[in-house]
Design a protein around this motif. Structure first.
Motif, PDB file in Angstrom:
ATOM      1  N   HIS A  84      -2.404 -13.155 -39.188  1.00 55.33           N
ATOM      2  CA  HIS A  84      -2.758 -14.550 -38.953  1.00 55.33           C
ATOM      3  C   HIS A  84      -1.564 -15.399 -38.510  1.00 55.33           C
ATOM      4  O   HIS A  84      -1.705 -16.569 -38.227  1.00 55.33           O
ATOM      5  N   ASP A 137      -1.964 -16.851 -35.004  1.00 56.13           N
ATOM      6  CA  ASP A 137      -3.110 -17.724 -34.789  1.00 56.13           C
ATOM      7  C   ASP A 137      -2.677 -19.180 -34.777  1.00 56.13           C
ATOM      8  O   ASP A 137      -1.634 -19.551 -35.313  1.00 56.13           O
ATOM      9  N   VAL A 161      -6.787 -22.439 -37.511  1.00 57.47           N
ATOM     10  CA  VAL A 161      -7.726 -21.349 -37.774  1.00 57.47           C
ATOM     11  C   VAL A 161      -7.230 -20.387 -38.849  1.00 57.47           C
ATOM     12  O   VAL A 161      -7.922 -19.429 -39.169  1.00 57.47           O
ATOM     13  N   ILE A 166      -7.359 -23.721 -43.579  1.00 56.34           N
ATOM     14  CA  ILE A 166      -8.759 -24.122 -43.740  1.00 56.34           C
ATOM     15  C   ILE A 166      -9.040 -24.489 -45.189  1.00 56.34           C
ATOM     16  O   ILE A 166      -9.684 -25.508 -45.474  1.00 56.34           O
TER      17      ILE A 166
END
Length: 90
Positions: free
Chosen positions: A6, A9, A13, A18
């Motif tokens: 991740h 990213d 996102v 989040i």
């Protein structure tokens, strides 16, 4: 090394971001509703002066708009080859 996939990213996102955004928005919503305990709301219709009416009304309005959009999507939906049918005739 769980977060290494991740890392590339976009920051919006990533799962950690989040979760943080959900927490921050929940806190802001809670504080906004609790502010009605301190600030007196004068209703014009009677129902709109109830505690938490703005939050409930906003949530139910959002749910109604999403359901209406889903229904509209089903009504306006076309087949996948809708635009290709007449292309061979030209």
């Amino acid at each position: 090394m769980k977060d290494s996939k991740h890392r590339d990213d976009h920051w919006l996102v990533r799962p950690k971001t989040i979760r943080l955004l959900w927490l921050a928005f929940s806190v802001v919503l809670t504080l906004t509703v609790l502010a009605q305990l301190v600030i007196s709301i004068k209703g014009y219709v009677g129902v709109d002066s109830w505690f938490g009416f703005g939050a409930a009304f906003g949530f139910l309005s959002c749910v109604a708009m999403v359901l209406f959009a889903k229904l509209l999507g089903k009504v306006l939906k076309r087949r996948e080859d809708y635009y290709r049918e007449g292309a061979d005739d030209v």
